[in-house]
Write a protein that holds these residues in place. Structure first.
Motif, PDB file in Angstrom:
ATOM      1  N   SER A  38      23.245 -20.332  45.369  1.00  0.00           N
ATOM      2  CA  SER A  38      22.684 -20.377  44.010  1.00  0.00           C
ATOM      3  C   SER A  38      22.032 -19.050  43.647  1.00  0.00           C
ATOM      4  O   SER A  38      22.053 -18.633  42.487  1.00  0.00           O
ATOM      5  CB  SER A  38      21.672 -21.526  43.885  1.00  0.00           C
ATOM      6  N   LYS A  43      26.771 -22.452  41.191  1.00  0.00           N
ATOM      7  CA  LYS A  43      26.205 -23.779  40.954  1.00  0.00           C
ATOM      8  C   LYS A  43      26.668 -24.699  42.081  1.00  0.00           C
ATOM      9  O   LYS A  43      27.872 -24.820  42.330  1.00  0.00           O
ATOM     10  CB  LYS A  43      26.659 -24.319  39.596  1.00  0.00           C
ATOM     11  N   GLU A  84      18.064 -32.352  40.576  1.00  0.00           N
ATOM     12  CA  GLU A  84      18.069 -30.891  40.642  1.00  0.00           C
ATOM     13  C   GLU A  84      16.930 -30.480  41.564  1.00  0.00           C
ATOM     14  O   GLU A  84      15.753 -30.591  41.215  1.00  0.00           O
ATOM     15  CB  GLU A  84      17.910 -30.249  39.264  1.00  0.00           C
ATOM     16  N   LYS A  87      16.900 -24.352  41.139  1.00  0.00           N
ATOM     17  CA  LYS A  87      17.740 -23.842  40.052  1.00  0.00           C
ATOM     18  C   LYS A  87      19.198 -23.774  40.510  1.00  0.00           C
ATOM     19  O   LYS A  87      19.523 -23.127  41.502  1.00  0.00           O
ATOM     20  CB  LYS A  87      17.264 -22.466  39.610  1.00  0.00           C
ATOM     21  N   ASP A  88      20.078 -24.490  39.803  1.00  0.00           N
ATOM     22  CA  ASP A  88      21.516 -24.526  40.066  1.00  0.00           C
ATOM     23  C   ASP A  88      21.879 -25.183  41.390  1.00  0.00           C
ATOM     24  O   ASP A  88      22.995 -25.006  41.891  1.00  0.00           O
ATOM     25  CB  ASP A  88      22.128 -23.128  40.003  1.00  0.00           C
ATOM     26  N   PHE A 123      30.530 -27.225  38.817  1.00  0.00           N
ATOM     27  CA  PHE A 123      30.007 -26.870  40.132  1.00  0.00           C
ATOM     28  C   PHE A 123      30.988 -25.939  40.835  1.00  0.00           C
ATOM     29  O   PHE A 123      32.187 -26.188  40.877  1.00  0.00           O
ATOM     30  CB  PHE A 123      29.786 -28.122  40.990  1.00  0.00           C
TER      31      PHE A 123
END
Length: 276
Positions: A38, A43, A84, A87-88, A123
């Motif tokens: 990430s 992602k 989540e 982040k990502d 993704f």
């Protein structure tokens, strides 16, 4: 139900991170690799497939609001449990006491496919953290992934059990290519030597290919990070183990360019739930 083939619009690289025995640092590897990917702008979706001892969430310091079992039982939808964690980086929690994938009935399979169809697209990677060993659900998850990466350590039992896992996946599921990550070694040289010994043994008895994805040393910083349930690539970027994990991450990116464009996330799930 939305057409699940819409997943084919976006090619997601599916990689299982597995081992023949427990205690080899597999979950630590998964969590750190996901974060490192990430940080490179990718992602990532993590499936915590260690259904009896799911604990990826602990490393990210989050508490999921459900797990796969809630979906199969009809209590929740994927949007309710998809978490989540950074982040990502997103997590599908495994929970505990979850029915094995290969023992799902028709209604549970349908519930799974409907849940999958609601996943967001885009993704780059799906990382599957499997349970150790050769239980049926472990073999199922591994055989469905595009790439099976096996974590080994200098421990002789890790060496032997990893060989057993590869042999079963090759003989029963026709998996003929694997990636090897050497963990808990003193340095890169010990890791490379371990890989070469393992490669020699495997190729003496099996007709398969093994790729070397790198080695991660167990330095003092990593030991402390694991004890404190911290991600070393986030908190200790200068540590040798942190650098090594990022090198493995780079190897994953390089190998991704060589993977056939067929398959991806939908094919993985089709095979897991028995629709392939």
């Amino acid at each position: 139900m939305r057409n699940v083939n819409s997943f084919n619009m976006y090619k997601t690289r599916t990689i299982s991170i597995t081992s023949g025995k427990g205690g080899v640092g597999k979950t630590t590897m998964v969590a750190n690799l996901a974060l490192a990917l990430s940080q490179k702008g990718k992602k990532v979706l993590i499936l915590d497939g260690d259904l009896g001892m799911a604990n990826v969430d602990i490393f990210f310091g989050v508490k999921p609001q459900g797990n796969i079992h809630d979906i199969l039982a009809g209590r929740k939808e994927m949007k309710d449990i998809l978490t989540e964690v950074s982040k990502d980086v997103f997590l599908i929690p495994g929970g505990s006491g979850v029915v094995e994938f290969n023992h799902m009935n028709h209604f549970e399979r349908r519930a799974m496919v409907e849940a999958i169809s609601s996943l967001p697209l885009g993704f780059d990677y799906l990382l599957i953290d499997t349970a150790p060993g050769i239980a049926e659900n472990v073999l199922f998850l591994n055989s469905a992934a595009q790439t099976v990466s096996v974590v080994i350590t200098p421990d002789p039992s890790s060496f032997a059990d990893a060989y057993a896992l590869i042999k079963v996946l090759n003989k029963q599921y026709k998996v003929n290519h694997f990636a090897i990550i050497c963990n808990q070694v003193r340095d890169e040289q010990e890791g490379l030597n371990l890989y070469q010994r393992f490669n020699d043994v495997v190729n003496r008895f099996l007709y398969i290919g093994l790729d070397y994805w790198g080695s991660v040393p167990t330095d003092v910083v990593l030991k402390k990070a694991v004890q404190q349930q911290r991600l070393i690539v986030r908190h200790d970027v200068g540590a040798e183990s942190s650098k090594a994990i990022r090198q493995v991450c780079s190897q994953i990116e390089r190998s991704s360019k060589q993977v056939e464009s067929t398959g991806g996330m939908q094919m993985f799930w089709d095979q897991v739930v028995g629709f392939a």
